[in-house]
Design a protein around this motif. Sequence first.
Motif, mmCIF file in Angstrom:
data_model
loop_
_atom_site.group_PDB
_atom_site.id
_atom_site.type_symbol
_atom_site.label_atom_id
_atom_site.label_comp_id
_atom_site.label_asym_id
_atom_site.label_seq_id
_atom_site.Cartn_x
_atom_site.Cartn_y
_atom_site.Cartn_z
ATOM 1 N N PRO A 123 -27.141 -47.819 6.166
ATOM 2 C CA PRO A 123 -26.958 -47.640 4.720
ATOM 3 C C PRO A 123 -27.148 -46.212 4.240
ATOM 4 N N ALA A 124 -27.839 -45.374 5.037
ATOM 5 C CA ALA A 124 -28.073 -43.987 4.629
ATOM 6 C C ALA A 124 -26.931 -43.061 5.013
ATOM 7 N N MET A 125 -26.036 -43.516 5.877
ATOM 8 C CA MET A 125 -24.936 -42.668 6.343
ATOM 9 C C MET A 125 -23.767 -42.727 5.370
ATOM 10 N N ASN A 126 -23.030 -41.629 5.255
ATOM 11 C CA ASN A 126 -21.800 -41.643 4.469
ATOM 12 C C ASN A 126 -20.603 -41.896 5.388
ATOM 13 N N LYS A 171 -25.017 -47.330 1.202
ATOM 14 C CA LYS A 171 -25.811 -48.168 0.299
ATOM 15 C C LYS A 171 -25.365 -48.074 -1.159
ATOM 16 N N SER A 172 -24.613 -47.028 -1.509
ATOM 17 C CA SER A 172 -24.144 -46.879 -2.886
ATOM 18 C C SER A 172 -22.711 -47.368 -3.078
#
Length: 249
Positions: A88-91, A127-128
């Motif tokens: 979730p932290a990766m783009n 995550k976004s």
Amino acid sequence: MNSPLVRIVSLTKTYKNVTALRNVNLEIPQGRIVGLLGPNGCGKTTMIKILVGLLQQYEGEVYIDGFKPGIQTKSIVAYLPDRNILNPAMNAFECVKFFETFYADFDSTQAKEIINVLQIPTNRPVKSMSKGTIEKLHLLLTLSRRAKIYIFDEPIAGVDPLAREQVFELISRYANADASILLATHLIHDAQKILNDAIFLYEGEILRYESIDRIISADQPHLEEAFKSDFKAKINQKQQISSQYGEAL
């Protein structure tokens, strides 16, 4: 017809007292797009998890390009799961770089092209992102591999109706043309235009496995209609057997 890349022989999978798959036999040839169709609980996801090596306890035989599912087959199978497995932290850009490092057959140039087609933001963390955008990201990562076999488990469940046709077109356009493709979906009408064959799965058993040309007809031109007709016939048959059994008692 090309030789099969997927071969399943007498496959049965039981969870405690529930039989998810019962004596399944099928072959998926090279260069075919095959729809895996059936209601919830019919065994689609169980079959897929066995093919990709996530379930290893079963009866029968399963072969991927001549090998049993395992480490060796993971290098030739591109799998799109029905849930998010990305960090979730990766783009999106970081996800592409990770897949490029992890898979020798990953085509980063194609990944960038599909990112532009799907208009996926590259700098926002997973995550976004919305559910639909995350599914598109999974799709581009899967399609950017030069795999021998692609397995899609509900690839557009969270995608808006306007994007569904585009997703199926991308699968048809970017997946390796010589590969076998297994596509599990509830959206039969949307998928019909790219499918070569269809498997109707009901209560762990194959009701039908034929080419789309043989399934549809002038009187029944839509795959979804044939699908519903076969399932209604099976349900009626079971009800008749149950009724006859009750009368015998």
